[in-house]
Motif scaffolding. Sequence first.
Motif, PDB file in Angstrom:
ATOM      1  N   LEU A  36      30.664  14.406  26.089  1.00  0.00           N
ATOM      2  CA  LEU A  36      30.389  13.937  24.517  1.00  0.00           C
ATOM      3  C   LEU A  36      29.893  12.381  24.426  1.00  0.00           C
ATOM      4  O   LEU A  36      29.381  11.870  23.861  1.00  0.00           O
ATOM      5  CB  LEU A  36      31.716  13.784  23.590  1.00  0.00           C
ATOM      6  N   THR A 153      37.002  12.122  19.536  1.00  0.00           N
ATOM      7  CA  THR A 153      36.084  11.024  18.585  1.00  0.00           C
ATOM      8  C   THR A 153      36.284  10.982  17.676  1.00  0.00           C
ATOM      9  O   THR A 153      36.514   9.711  17.298  1.00  0.00           O
ATOM     10  CB  THR A 153      34.984  11.613  18.487  1.00  0.00           C
ATOM     11  N   ASN A 237      29.423  11.051  18.251  1.00  0.00           N
ATOM     12  CA  ASN A 237      29.599  10.809  19.506  1.00  0.00           C
ATOM     13  C   ASN A 237      27.845  10.624  20.364  1.00  0.00           C
ATOM     14  O   ASN A 237      26.851  10.105  19.131  1.00  0.00           O
ATOM     15  CB  ASN A 237      29.704  12.729  20.588  1.00  0.00           C
TER      16      ASN A 237
END
Length: 349
Positions: A36, A153, A237
């Motif tokens: 990510l 995230t 991301n």
Amino acid sequence: MVGIITYGAYIPRYRIKTEDIARVWGANGPEIAAGLGVKEKSVPDLDEDTISMSVEAARYALARRDVPRDAIGAIYVGSESHPYAVKPSAATVGEAIGATPVMTAADYEFACKAGTAAIQTCMGLVKSGMIKYGCAIGADTAQGAPGDALEYTASAGGAAIFIGEDNPIAEINHTCSFTTDTPDFWRREGQEYPRHGGRFSGDPAYFKHIQGAAHLMLEQMGTEPSDYDYAIFHQPNAKFPTRVSKMLGFTGEQIKPGLAVPRLGNTYSGAVPVGISATLDVAKPGDRIFVTSYGSGAGSDAFDITVTDAIESDVFDRSAAPTVEELLANGKYLDYALYAKHKGKIVMQ
């Protein structure tokens, strides 16, 4: 010309490193975190929510430019995490910054593009002459179920963008949108955490809509990526905005100033407004900025923005509020247990 007259961002001081999340869940956790491109993310304090962060962001914006409170005719707060299911965040924000009674106030939802949808609404009201100034906010305390890829995230933060025609620091030359019914991400009423379509959230969701709105903007403005100094794309991301910028012909240098996600995480509705704020923190008069948001469900809003001389004039004081870089610095790090407590994943009975 309608445009941005001031702006302010807010990011909580608490952080957790994604490697600490990966350590708890093991298995392919480290691989997910690395893929990510997010090294750490912000975490709201125990008493922080979308309303409190929206108020802080708006206050920072007003510190940079003293907008008459009685001239703020609209306040819209875009978020996926409004504290109340039935009670507007926008009314509380307006009261807290001394802008009530405002002409209109409402909460917006369109996944991660609710903040940019609020900007478009404020533009329309200002252009029509119905209001003098409008405040568009994108902020979230993003949700991610324990162990889900979103947990690496989903973060917290946001920004307030004030729109008006009175000597704007950045003119919004044009805006357009691209929307379809693509259900890549959703959360039903009463559910605590959202669900997503995995790789489907990339194609045909994020990339199709970002490119759709971006190509529409370039076509309508008769421009090319090289005509812009900066570019901002929705940043769930670090991988997605980097990839889509290359697909569209933008460079890494153009997106670098606004790409806060590696140290911030995904602030959902706040992602693009924070990116705009980070870019305006360093922009100079004459710089041109290309912006494209994305909201699951799904749609994208694109903007063509030109920075004006007002950003370096007496009407605006950029140094009166912290920059995004300053807000990202000196974070206070939590272990997973304290992070889970802050996020309400564990509570005392």
